[in-house]
Design an enzyme around this catalytic site. Structure first.
Site, PDB file in Angstrom:
ATOM      1  N   ASP A   1      -7.243  -7.411   7.224  1.00 45.18           N
ATOM      2  CA  ASP A   1      -8.052  -7.310   7.815  1.00 45.18           C
ATOM      3  C   ASP A   1      -8.727  -6.238   8.370  1.00 45.18           C
ATOM      4  OD1 ASP A   1      -5.197  -6.905   8.918  1.00 45.18           O
ATOM      5  OD2 ASP A   1      -6.239  -6.683  10.984  1.00 45.18           O
TER       6      ASP A   1
ATOM      7  N   LYS B   1      -1.705  -1.389  -4.804  1.00 43.39           N
ATOM      8  CA  LYS B   1      -2.131  -0.177  -4.523  1.00 43.39           C
ATOM      9  C   LYS B   1      -1.549   0.831  -4.704  1.00 43.39           C
ATOM     10  CE  LYS B   1      -5.339  -0.167  -0.536  1.00 43.39           C
ATOM     11  NZ  LYS B   1      -6.019   0.810   0.793  1.00 43.39           N
TER      12      LYS B   1
ATOM     13  N   ARG C   1      -9.950 -12.166   7.700  1.00 45.20           N
ATOM     14  CA  ARG C   1      -8.758 -12.605   7.436  1.00 45.20           C
ATOM     15  C   ARG C   1      -8.720 -13.826   6.575  1.00 45.20           C
ATOM     16  NH1 ARG C   1      -4.019  -9.715   8.778  1.00 45.20           N
ATOM     17  NH2 ARG C   1      -3.579  -9.154  11.170  1.00 45.20           N
TER      18      ARG C   1
ATOM     19  N   ASP D   1       0.247  -1.538   0.086  1.00 42.89           N
ATOM     20  CA  ASP D   1       0.453  -0.687   0.059  1.00 42.89           C
ATOM     21  C   ASP D   1       0.666   1.292   0.085  1.00 42.89           C
ATOM     22  OD1 ASP D   1      -2.234   2.025   0.354  1.00 42.89           O
ATOM     23  OD2 ASP D   1      -3.125   0.815   2.211  1.00 42.89           O
TER      24      ASP D   1
END
Ligand code: PRP
Length: 179
Positions: free
Chosen positions: A159, A131, A165, A103
């Protein structure tokens, strides 16, 4: 039913399986004749790493580090904490870091630099999701399953407050769950 909390499915179970097969084959081709050390960053790595290594037909060694940056919220804190370190030497090793998502890139950047400092021969990243719109450091994972937009996703390792998860797919959580 966990499914009721999901707004939409972003990567289906079938697609994840296909990604793992393709990436596993590619890694096997790229590392043939070597004995790479596949390092999983707990806990998000667990489902994808498990699936990925079973799609590889070369010898691999597995190791884990427990690293976290989110600390329960939906935004990355920017603070990377190692709560369980490796128990083996990485000196001279070819390393594949198996991840669920890249991310901001902070986690991978910190860990990659640490492994190189400790003498790793090479460090590459194999991630189910990328991402790029979330990135705050310059970093491009070498093996990417799927590029996703800047949405908060859960499932297949990812999560929200330690939950979801175990979803067999990756989906977008309904806002009503976290607002
Ligand atoms: C998540 C994910 C990656 C990291 C990615 O882990 O599993 O390791 O964040 O984020 P970044 O690119 O912004 O650093 P998290 O810290 O939530 O720990 P977890 O694996 O235990 O869920």
């Amino acid at each position: 039913m966990l499914d009721n909390d999901i707004e939409k499915v972003l990567v289906s179970a079938e697609e994840i399986k296909e990604i793992a097969e393709k990436m596993g084959k590619q890694l096997s081709d790229d590392y043939r004749g070597q004995f790479p050390l596949v390092i999983g960053l707990l806990k998000g790595c667990v489902p994808f790493m498990g699936m990925l290594v079973t799609e590889m037909d070369i010898h691999v060694e597995l190791a884990f580090m427990d690293v976290s940056s989110y600390h329960g919220g939906i935004e990355s804190s920017g603070d990377v904490k190692i709560s369980k370190d490796l128990d083996i030497s990485v000196s001279g090793r070819d390393i594949i870091i198996a991840e669920d998502i890249v991310d901001t890139g902070r986690t991978i950047k910190v860990i990659t630099e640490l492994l190189k400092y400790r003498g790793a021969k090479s460090v590459k990243i194999a991630t189910l999701l990328d991402k790029p719109a979330g990135r705050v450091v310059e970093l491009s994972p070498e093996y990417v399953g799927k590029v996703i937009p800047k949405e908060f996703v859960v499932g297949f390792g990812l999560d929200f407050n330690e939950k979801y998860r175990n979803l067999p797919y990756v989906g977008v959580l309904k806002q009503s769950v976290y607002k």
